[in-house]
Design a protein around this motif. Structure first.
Motif, PDB file in Angstrom:
ATOM      1  N   GLU A 195      -0.288  -8.188  -0.184  1.00  0.00           N
ATOM      2  CA  GLU A 195       0.620  -7.984  -1.309  1.00  0.00           C
ATOM      3  C   GLU A 195       0.845  -9.295  -2.039  1.00  0.00           C
ATOM      4  N   GLY A 196       0.863  -9.221  -3.342  1.00  0.00           N
ATOM      5  CA  GLY A 196       1.149 -10.404  -4.140  1.00  0.00           C
ATOM      6  C   GLY A 196      -0.051 -11.302  -4.362  1.00  0.00           C
ATOM      7  N   SER A 197      -1.228 -10.918  -3.873  1.00  0.00           N
ATOM      8  CA  SER A 197      -2.394 -11.788  -4.081  1.00  0.00           C
ATOM      9  C   SER A 197      -3.313 -11.200  -5.144  1.00  0.00           C
TER      10      SER A 197
ATOM     11  N   ALA B 218      -8.761  -7.977  -9.324  1.00  0.00           N
ATOM     12  CA  ALA B 218      -7.908  -7.056  -8.569  1.00  0.00           C
ATOM     13  C   ALA B 218      -6.661  -7.778  -8.114  1.00  0.00           C
ATOM     14  N   ARG B 219      -5.590  -7.063  -8.057  1.00  0.00           N
ATOM     15  CA  ARG B 219      -4.309  -7.639  -7.692  1.00  0.00           C
ATOM     16  C   ARG B 219      -3.592  -6.593  -6.838  1.00  0.00           C
ATOM     17  N   VAL B 220      -2.887  -7.052  -5.798  1.00  0.00           N
ATOM     18  CA  VAL B 220      -2.042  -6.122  -5.052  1.00  0.00           C
ATOM     19  C   VAL B 220      -0.613  -6.480  -5.396  1.00  0.00           C
ATOM     20  N   SER B 221       0.116  -5.508  -5.942  1.00  0.00           N
ATOM     21  CA  SER B 221       1.471  -5.793  -6.405  1.00  0.00           C
ATOM     22  C   SER B 221       2.414  -5.952  -5.221  1.00  0.00           C
TER      23      SER B 221
ATOM     24  N   GLY C 251       2.992  -2.904  -3.328  1.00  0.00           N
ATOM     25  CA  GLY C 251       1.953  -2.507  -2.391  1.00  0.00           C
ATOM     26  C   GLY C 251       0.892  -1.634  -3.020  1.00  0.00           C
ATOM     27  N   THR C 252       0.822  -1.626  -4.346  1.00  0.00           N
ATOM     28  CA  THR C 252      -0.219  -0.844  -5.002  1.00  0.00           C
ATOM     29  C   THR C 252      -1.309  -1.781  -5.511  1.00  0.00           C
ATOM     30  N   LEU C 253      -2.527  -1.238  -5.548  1.00  0.00           N
ATOM     31  CA  LEU C 253      -3.664  -2.010  -6.037  1.00  0.00           C
ATOM     32  C   LEU C 253      -3.743  -1.879  -7.556  1.00  0.00           C
ATOM     33  N   LYS C 254      -3.959  -3.002  -8.227  1.00  0.00           N
ATOM     34  CA  LYS C 254      -4.130  -2.964  -9.680  1.00  0.00           C
ATOM     35  C   LYS C 254      -5.497  -3.542 -10.005  1.00  0.00           C
ATOM     36  N   LEU C 255      -6.244  -2.831 -10.803  1.00  0.00           N
ATOM     37  CA  LEU C 255      -7.516  -3.372 -11.282  1.00  0.00           C
ATOM     38  C   LEU C 255      -7.356  -3.683 -12.754  1.00  0.00           C
TER      39      LEU C 255
END
Lengths: 199, 634
Positions: free
Chosen positions: B521-523, B594-597, B600-604
Motif C-alpha cells: 500500500e502506498g507504493s 501502477a500504484r497501490v492506494s 488498498g486498491t490497485l490503480k493503473l
C-alpha cells in the motif's frame, strides 16, 4: 400415507409440552406488561377467584402497613406483539383454533412440532429464562426464614415456623432478560397476522 | 509498509470493522481512546436495528445482506420506517429476506457475488435479475452502498457524536477479489465518504481475530517456519490464504504469501443440497413440492443440519412444513432428515476424502458466461483445497528461505505443507465438518511424511472477521503485529508481439508485468519501458491478466512464455484520453504506471511520455496522467 407409528406415543408428550410452554409464555407475558412484574402476577390472579368465592378479609386485616393493591391495566401492546411473534414463528393462533377431535394423533403430532419448534425459538430469542431453584425436583429442600414468598410457593401442610423443609415439586421459572422487538409508531398491533393474497 | 496513523492524527475515536458478507453484514468497534499502551480495549459488536417484520424493529448483531423493494401498495410507510428514516424506499436486513422468500422478484440477494462477477457490468442496474420491468432495478454497486448506508445510519443513530464516516474504518473483502471488485467496494464506500478507509482481506481479518483472542500468547502457538492455512467457508464463498511465520530482529512476523482463487461455494449451497435431497425423497413418495415448500425446506434444513452435525446421538430430525393457510392440521408436510443423509450429502458431497492430486473437475471460465453467477462447478471443498495447496507449492519459499520448488521435481508430494490451520466462517462452526477438513489435510500431510497440522482455535466464526478488522484498525496505529501482504497477485497487460502476420495464426501474445506480486500500500512502480499509443478521445482497450503464482516478475518485465494456468485472463481494461487541449484522433505515446492506494486498491495509470524526459528530470511539472478503468462500461 402416514403410517408414522413411531411418532404415535410421542404426540401426547408433545402436546403436553406445548401446553406447558403456553402457560409459561403467558406467565412471561404478564411479566412483560408491568414494570414490577412479579408483584402484579402475584396480586392479580388470586384477586378474581377470591372475590367470587367469598369475601376475603385477609388483605384488610394488617391494614395499617400495606396499602390496598393498586391494580394496573397492562398495556395490550406487548401481549399482542408476543401473539404476533408466536403466530409468525409457531403458527400459534392457527393451531389453537383448530378442532383436534377429527384428526389423528399423527397429524396433531406433525402440527405440534411446528408449534413447539417455533415457540421454543420465540421464547429463546426474546426471553432469557432461569429456573428459580437449582435443586432437582422431587428432592427435599429447606427454606430459611425470610425466603421470598413470590419466588417460592408453599403448599400442603403449611404450618409452623421457618425454616421449612419440603419436597421441591417444581423448580420455577423466572425471566431475567427480555428483548422484545420495538414497535414502530403507527403500527397496528391488533393485526396478529395479515391476510395473505398471492398474485 | 505504509506509515502508521496516530490516533490523534486521524482524530478517530473508534476503529470500526465492517464485514460485508455475501449473506450477512457485521459491524464491530474498538474504542481507541480507551486503549492503553499495550492492551487494546475490548471489541464490541454493534446491535444493528432492523425490521424483523413490518412494524417491528429488532436489534441483531448480523444484518442479512438482502434488499427488498416493496410495491407501493404492499406495505404501509409507517410499517417500514426505521428510527432514522421514516421514508424508506428499499428495506434491508431480516425483513427483506423474509418478504423476498414469498416475493422473490423484488428481492436482491448475493450482491457481493455479483460485485466480483466480471462477466457483467457491475454498475448496470439489473438486480434482481429476470424480474418484471416494473420492479426498479439496482446495480450490485448500489446494493453494496445500501448495506453500508444501513450500517452507517444504525451507527450514527447510536453514536451521534462520533459519526461513522469520521472513524477509522476497515472493510473486509475476500482475498480472491480482483482489482476491479476491490475498486468497486472502495467506490461503494466512497458514497459514505469515509475519511479513513482501508480494505482488508477476510482471511487476514480472521488471523487478526485469532491474535486478538490469544492476546500476547499468540507467540506461544506458532514458531518461525510455520505456514498457517486459513480456510474461510462463509455463506456464499470459500476463501483460502497462506500465512508464513518469519522472524525479524527477534520478533515473530506474519506474511500472507498466497491467496486462492475465487470460489463461489458456501453454506447456502449446502442447505440447498439437503433441501433437494429431501425433495427427491418426497417425490419418491409421490409428493410433489411447490416452490414455497422448497424454500421452507431449505430453511428447516439449515436448523436441522446444525443438530445433526454435532457429535451427539440424534439420528434424525423431523422436518415439518406447515400449510400456508390457517388450517394447520392435516396439511402439514412431514419428512425426516437423517444423520446418514447429512453425512452423505454434506460430509461426503462437499468434503470427500480425496488425494492431494485430485483437483476440481472443471475450471471456472469467466469471460463468456451468461447472466448468472459463476458458481463453482465442483462442490467438493476438499478438491479446491488440494488444488490450492498444489498450485501454491512454492508460496513460502521466499520468506522462509526453503526450496519447495526444487523439491517438487523430485518429490511426489507436490504441495505446500501447512503446519497450522485456522478456520473461519459459519460452515466450519460444525465440529463434524471442521474435523473432517482437518483430517483430510492431515492425511495428505502424513502421506507426504510431514507433521500433522495443528488447529489454531478461534473464538467466534460468525463475527470473527468483523472483530479482526476492528482490531486491525488498532494494529494500524502502530501497536501489535501486522501481517505483511501487499498485492496477492502480479498483474500484466497483454501485448501483441510485433511480427509479420501469418494467415490463420493469431499474433503471439506477450505479457508486460505492470504490478508485481506483493506490492505494498502506498507504493508506486516506475513507468514501464514499453510504450503504448493512446488515441485521443477514443477508448483504448488492453488485455489484462493476473497471476497468483508468479512471485518474481518485476514491473516492466515482458513475458513471452508462461505455463498453462499461471496467468489468468481478467476482463479487458480501458483508458480514454479526454480530448481537451488535443486534437481528436491524435496518438499520444504513454507508459504505464501502477500504484497501490492507501485504501488498498490497485490503480493503473497511463503517463504521457512527451513531457517526461525533460520535465521529470527537473521536477518542474508533473506529466499528464490518465486513470485506466478496470471495470469497463459497455
Amino acid at each position: 400415507m402416514n403410517f408414522d407409528l413411531s411418532s404415535l406415543p410421542t404426540t401426547f408428550d408433545m402436546f403436553h409440552l406445548i401446553l406447558a410452554a403456553l402457560s409459561l409464555i403467558f406467565f412471561a407475558l404478564f411479566l412483560t406488561n408491568s414494570k414490577n412484574g412479579p408483584e402484579s402476577t402475584q396480586t392479580q390472579p388470586p384477586q378474581s377467584p377470591a372475590s367470587k368465592l367469598k369475601p376475603e378479609p385477609a388483605p384488610e386485616q394488617p391494614a395499617p402497613q400495606p396499602t390496598p393493591a393498586q391494580l394496573k391495566v397492562a398495556s395490550p401492546d406487548a401481549a399482542l406483539q408476543l401473539l404476533t411473534l408466536l403466530q409468525q414463528d409457531a403458527r400459534f393462533i392457527d393451531f389453537i383454533n383448530e378442532d383436534l377431535s377429527s384428526f389423528s394423533d399423527a397429524d396433531i403430532g406433525a402440527a405440534a412440532r411446528v408449534v413447539h419448534e417455533g415457540s421454543k425459538k420465540t421464547l429463546n430469542t426474546y426471553f432469557t429464562l432461569e429456573a428459580l431453584r437449582s435443586e432437582d425436583e422431587e428432592t427435599r429442600i429447606s427454606l430459611p426464614a425470610g425466603f421470598n414468598a413470590s419466588e417460592v410457593r408453599l403448599t400442603g401442610n403449611v404450618v409452623g415456623e421457618a425454616p421449612f423443609t419440603g419436597t421441591l415439586i417444581h423448580k420455577g421459572w423466572k425471566v431475567i432478560d427480555i428483548k422484545l422487538p420495538k414497535i414502530a409508531e403507527g403500527h397496528d398491533v391488533s393485526i396478529l397476522a395479515p391476510a395473505e393474497v398471492e398474485l | 509498509m505504509s506509515e502508521t496513523h496516530q490516533a490523534g492524527e486521524s482524530g478517530a475515536r473508534y476503529s470500526i470493522g465492517i464485514d460485508l458478507g455475501t449473506t450477512h453484514c457485521v459491524l464491530s468497534y474498538l474504542d481507541l481512546s480507551a486503549t492503553s499502551e499495550d492492551s487494546p480495549a475490548e471489541v464490541q459488536v454493534l446491535a444493528i436495528p432492523q425490521l424483523s417484520q413490518p412494524g417491528l424493529i429488532e436489534e441483531k448483531s448480523q444484518l442479512p445482506s438482502f434488499m427488498y423493494q416493496p410495491h407501493e401498495a404492499e406495505l404501509q410507510q409507517s410499517d417500514i420506517a426505521l428510527p432514522w428514516n421514516a421514508n424508506q424506499k428499499v428495506i434491508a436486513g431480516n425483513i427483506a429476506r423474509q418478504l423476498g422468500s414469498k416475493t422473490p422478484i423484488r428481492l436482491v440477494a448475493s450482491a457481493k457475488s455479483w460485485l466480483c462477477h466480471n462477466g457483467v457490468d457491475r454498475r448496470e442496474a439489473f438486480l434482481p435479475p429476470g424480474s418484471p420491468d416494473e420492479v426498479t432495478k439496482i446495480s450490485p454497486l448500489d446494493a453494496t452502498v445500501e448495506y453500508l448506508e444501513h450500517l452507517q445510519q444504525a451507527w450514527d443513530y447510536k453514536f451521534p457524536d462520533t459519526p461513522l464516516c469520521e472513524q477509522e474504518v476497515t472493510i473486509t473483502i475476500p482475498a480472491s477479489f480482483d482489482p476491479a471488485a476491490r475498486e468497486l467496494t472502495a467506490e461503494a464506500a466512497s458514497v459514505i465518504d469515509f475519511k479513513h478507509l482501508t480494505l482488508l482481506e477476510e482471511p487476514q481479518a480472521a488471523v487478526y481475530n485469532w491474535i486478538k483472542a490469544c492476546g500476547d500468547k499468540w507467540r506461544d502457538h506458532v514458531t518461525v517456519g510455520d505456514i498457517i492455512l486459513v480456510v474461510d467457508i462463509g455463506g456464499g464463498t470459500t476463501d483460502l490464504s497462506l500465512v508464513a511465520v518469519t522472524e525479524d530482529e527477534g520478533n515473530l512476523t506474519l506474511n500472507r504469501v498466497a491467496v486462492g482463487d475465487h470460489i463461489l461455494l458456501g453454506g447456502d449451497n449446502m442447505d440447498l443440497a439437503l433441501a433437494y435431497r429431501l425433495k427427491a425423497k418426497l417425490a419418491a413418495e409421490g409428493k410433489e413440492l411447490q416452490p414455497w415448500q422448497i424454500q421452507a425446506i431449505v430453511h428447516a434444513c439449515r436448523d436441522a443440519k446444525e443438530q445433526l452435525l454435532l457429535e451427539n446421538d440424534i439420528n434424525e430430525v423431523a422436518i415439518s412444513i406447515p400449510s400456508r393457510g390457517s388450517k394447520l392440521l392435516g396439511n402439514t408436510l412431514r419428512t425426516t432428515l437423517t444423520r446418514d443423509e447429512v453425512q452423505q450429502t454434506l460430509v461426503e458431497g462437499f468434503f470427500p476424502k480425496v488425494s492431494i492430486d485430485e483437483h476440481p473437475l472443471a475450471a471456472r471460465r469467466s469471460a463468456l458466461s451468461q447472466k448468472g453467477l459463476p458458481f463453482a462447478q465442483d462442490p467438493a471443498v476438499s478438491r479446491h483445497l488440494a488444488a490450492f495447496l498444489s498450485k501454491q507449492v512454492d508460496a513460502a519459499d521466499d520468506v522462509l528461505g526453503t526450496n519447495n520448488a526444487l523439491d517438487a521435481h523430485t518429490d511426489t508430494s507436490n504441495f505446500i505443507k501447512p503446519s497450522a490451520i485456522l478456520f473461519n466462517g459459519g460452515v466450519l462452526k460444525s465440529p463434524v465438518l471442521a474435523e473432517r477438513t482437518l483430517a483430510i489435510i492431515n492425511k495428505w500431510l502424513s502421506e507426504a511424511c510431514a507433521e500433522p497440522a495443528r488447529l489454531l482455535s478461534d473464538s467466534d466464526l460468525d463475527l470473527g472477521v468483523s472483530i479482526g478488522a476492528s482490531y486491525y484498525g488498532y494494529v494500524k496505529q502502530g501497536q501489535g503485529v501486522r501481517i505483511r501482504g501487499g498485492l496477492a497477485s502480479a498483474y500484466y497487460v497483454g501485448i501483441e508481439s510485433a511480427m509479420p502476420a501469418i494467415p490463420g495464426m493469431e499474433a503471439p501474445l506477450e505479457a508486460l508485468c505492470v504490478a508485481p506480486f506483493g506490492m505494498e500500500e502506498g507504493s508506486e512502480t516506475k513507468a514501464s519501458e514499453a510504450e503504448f499509443g493512446l488515441v485521443v478521445g477514443e477508448p483504448v482497450f488492453f488485455r489484462f491478466f493476473g497471476s497468483n503464482v508468479r512471485r518474481h516478475d518485476e514491473a516492466g518485465m515482458q513475458l513471452d512464455y508462461w505455463q498453462e494456468g499461471e496467468l489468468e485472463e481478467l476482463p479487458e481494461i480501458q483508458a480514454t484520453l479526454p480530448a481537451e487541449g488535443r486534437q481528436a484522433g491524435e496518438v499520444v505515446p504513454v507508459r504505464l504506471i501502477a500504484r497501490v492506494s492507501e485504501v488498498g486498491t490497485l490503480k493503473l495509470e497511463a503517463i504521457a511520455i512527451s513531457n517526461t524526459s525533460e520535465n521529470s528530470a527537473t521536477g518542474n511539472s508533473k506529466p499528464e496522467r490518465w486513470h485506466i478503468e478496470f471495470d469497463v462500461r459497455d
